[in-house]
Write an enzyme that holds these catalytic residues in place. Sequence first.
Site, PDB file in Angstrom:
ATOM      1  N   GLU A  49       0.824  -1.214   0.000  1.00 32.89           N
ATOM      2  CA  GLU A  49       0.000   0.000   0.000  1.00 32.89           C
ATOM      3  C   GLU A  49       0.856   1.260   0.000  1.00 32.89           C
ATOM      4  O   GLU A  49       0.526   2.244  -0.660  1.00 32.89           O
ATOM      5  CB  GLU A  49      -0.952   0.004   1.190  1.00 32.89           C
ATOM      6  CG  GLU A  49      -2.011  -1.078   1.146  1.00 32.89           C
ATOM      7  CD  GLU A  49      -2.920  -0.979  -0.075  1.00 32.89           C
ATOM      8  OE1 GLU A  49      -2.976   0.091  -0.725  1.00 32.89           O
ATOM      9  OE2 GLU A  49      -3.579  -1.979  -0.393  1.00 32.89           O
ATOM     10  N   TYR A  62      -6.109   6.689   3.905  1.00 34.85           N
ATOM     11  CA  TYR A  62      -6.315   5.624   2.927  1.00 34.85           C
ATOM     12  C   TYR A  62      -5.588   4.339   3.341  1.00 34.85           C
ATOM     13  O   TYR A  62      -6.170   3.250   3.374  1.00 34.85           O
ATOM     14  CB  TYR A  62      -5.849   6.034   1.517  1.00 34.85           C
ATOM     15  CG  TYR A  62      -5.680   4.793   0.685  1.00 34.85           C
ATOM     16  CD1 TYR A  62      -6.794   4.126   0.212  1.00 34.85           C
ATOM     17  CD2 TYR A  62      -4.423   4.214   0.496  1.00 34.85           C
ATOM     18  CE1 TYR A  62      -6.675   2.924  -0.468  1.00 34.85           C
ATOM     19  CE2 TYR A  62      -4.298   3.018  -0.184  1.00 34.85           C
ATOM     20  CZ  TYR A  62      -5.418   2.379  -0.658  1.00 34.85           C
ATOM     21  OH  TYR A  62      -5.294   1.188  -1.293  1.00 34.85           O
ATOM     22  N   ASP A 121      -9.881   5.273  -2.056  1.00 33.69           N
ATOM     23  CA  ASP A 121      -8.734   5.705  -2.864  1.00 33.69           C
ATOM     24  C   ASP A 121      -9.248   6.420  -4.108  1.00 33.69           C
ATOM     25  O   ASP A 121     -10.445   6.632  -4.272  1.00 33.69           O
ATOM     26  CB  ASP A 121      -7.876   4.497  -3.253  1.00 33.69           C
ATOM     27  CG  ASP A 121      -8.477   3.770  -4.428  1.00 33.69           C
ATOM     28  OD1 ASP A 121      -9.710   3.621  -4.453  1.00 33.69           O
ATOM     29  OD2 ASP A 121      -7.731   3.356  -5.334  1.00 33.69           O
ATOM     30  N   CYS A 124     -13.898   1.485 -14.997  1.00 38.56           N
ATOM     31  CA  CYS A 124     -14.359   2.856 -14.767  1.00 38.56           C
ATOM     32  C   CYS A 124     -13.134   3.762 -14.626  1.00 38.56           C
ATOM     33  O   CYS A 124     -12.904   4.394 -13.603  1.00 38.56           O
ATOM     34  CB  CYS A 124     -15.227   2.916 -13.516  1.00 38.56           C
ATOM     35  SG  CYS A 124     -16.155   4.448 -13.306  1.00 38.56           S
ATOM     36  N   CYS A 134     -17.719   1.614 -20.340  1.00 38.99           N
ATOM     37  CA  CYS A 134     -19.052   1.395 -19.764  1.00 38.99           C
ATOM     38  C   CYS A 134     -19.703   0.121 -20.297  1.00 38.99           C
ATOM     39  O   CYS A 134     -20.520  -0.495 -19.613  1.00 38.99           O
ATOM     40  CB  CYS A 134     -19.949   2.598 -20.034  1.00 38.99           C
ATOM     41  SG  CYS A 134     -19.299   4.151 -19.357  1.00 38.99           S
ATOM     42  N   CYS A 144     -19.063  -2.611 -17.964  1.00 40.72           N
ATOM     43  CA  CYS A 144     -19.279  -2.323 -16.538  1.00 40.72           C
ATOM     44  C   CYS A 144     -20.525  -3.018 -16.010  1.00 40.72           C
ATOM     45  O   CYS A 144     -21.615  -2.874 -16.582  1.00 40.72           O
ATOM     46  CB  CYS A 144     -19.407  -0.818 -16.317  1.00 40.72           C
ATOM     47  SG  CYS A 144     -19.616  -0.388 -14.577  1.00 40.72           S
ATOM     48  N   CYS A 201     -25.762   3.467 -13.167  1.00 38.13           N
ATOM     49  CA  CYS A 201     -24.832   4.583 -13.044  1.00 38.13           C
ATOM     50  C   CYS A 201     -25.511   5.934 -13.255  1.00 38.13           C
ATOM     51  O   CYS A 201     -26.070   6.210 -14.321  1.00 38.13           O
ATOM     52  CB  CYS A 201     -23.695   4.418 -14.057  1.00 38.13           C
ATOM     53  SG  CYS A 201     -22.452   5.728 -13.952  1.00 38.13           S
TER      54      CYS A 201
END
Length: 301
Positions: A38, A121, A139, A194, A201, A204, A210
């Site tokens: 991370e 985060y 994030d 995304c 899309c 997705c 959305c």
Amino acid sequence: MSTAQRLHARTLGWYAEHRRDLPWRSSEVDAWGVLVSEVMLQQTPVARVEPVWRRWLDRWPTPADLAEASPADVVRAWDRLGYPRRALRLLDCARAVVDHHGGQVPRDAVDLLALPGIGAYTAAAVAAFAYGDRVPVLDTNVRRVLGRLLGAEALPPPTQTRAERHRAEAVLPEDAATSATWNVAVMELGALVCTARAPRCEACPLAADCAWRAAGFPADAHASRRHTQAWHGTDRQARGALMAVLRAHPDAPPPPDLLARAWPEGGQRDRALASLIADGLAEAVDGGHRLPTHRPPAATG
DNA sequence: AAAACGGGGTT
DNA sequence: AACCCAGTTTT
């Protein structure tokens, strides 16, 4: 089935099929491995982190191992991930984990946030991904996905808002194990589908839900307040060029002319070296400059 | 709230 | 030549 449950089911189903097999997601990786990943992933893309992360954990598998390392070795192993102060903060973090937590990465949010280099985060990511806790992980990917899905915004605002945090909490699955997978699944959806520039899309699982899509893809409302950072000729570029020379000479100072060749403008070179010294990334010695062989304990505050 | 802080692949 | 990236710290 509620709207939230439908979002969860579709997202988790998509993730099960399309997730990348990233090494830090393996069940073999402990909390320290997750934490290291991370920190490396802060502003650095996955593809560049992967090989460095593998070498890093091979060399320093535990906080106790890293805590004994020299800053020169740590900065050199950090290679070109960028923002090398993160490497020193990770060293400080390892020392803090050894000194204050018995060598075990803490699970509590307050303890995680107190560690060097660990902000909101990363603390949430460690709690969720390493320990399976039910905490929203916000994030840049998740902010963008939720901003589009629920806020009809092309891109999230420049600085994180209370509304975003509230929204992330509101859609977090109740069950802890499910919430942990939801977090990484939404993040992965933002990374693979995304995306910021050219969202796919058609691929997705949430397209039908959305809000941004339903609103006809309105333009970024915060565009006027985003400014792209200059790079050429900046102090940051100078620091980077000088650090590359110092990394290539981990033990002895590089020949004097090498730094001058890396950044010919003398005044800015001197200022950059001074700032690197102030950051603990370099030290002045008899023959010039080199990576620091010793790092003083971090102030505990 | 804004600035400082790397580096390289992608568009 | 911009843009973007699993942000944090300092001012």
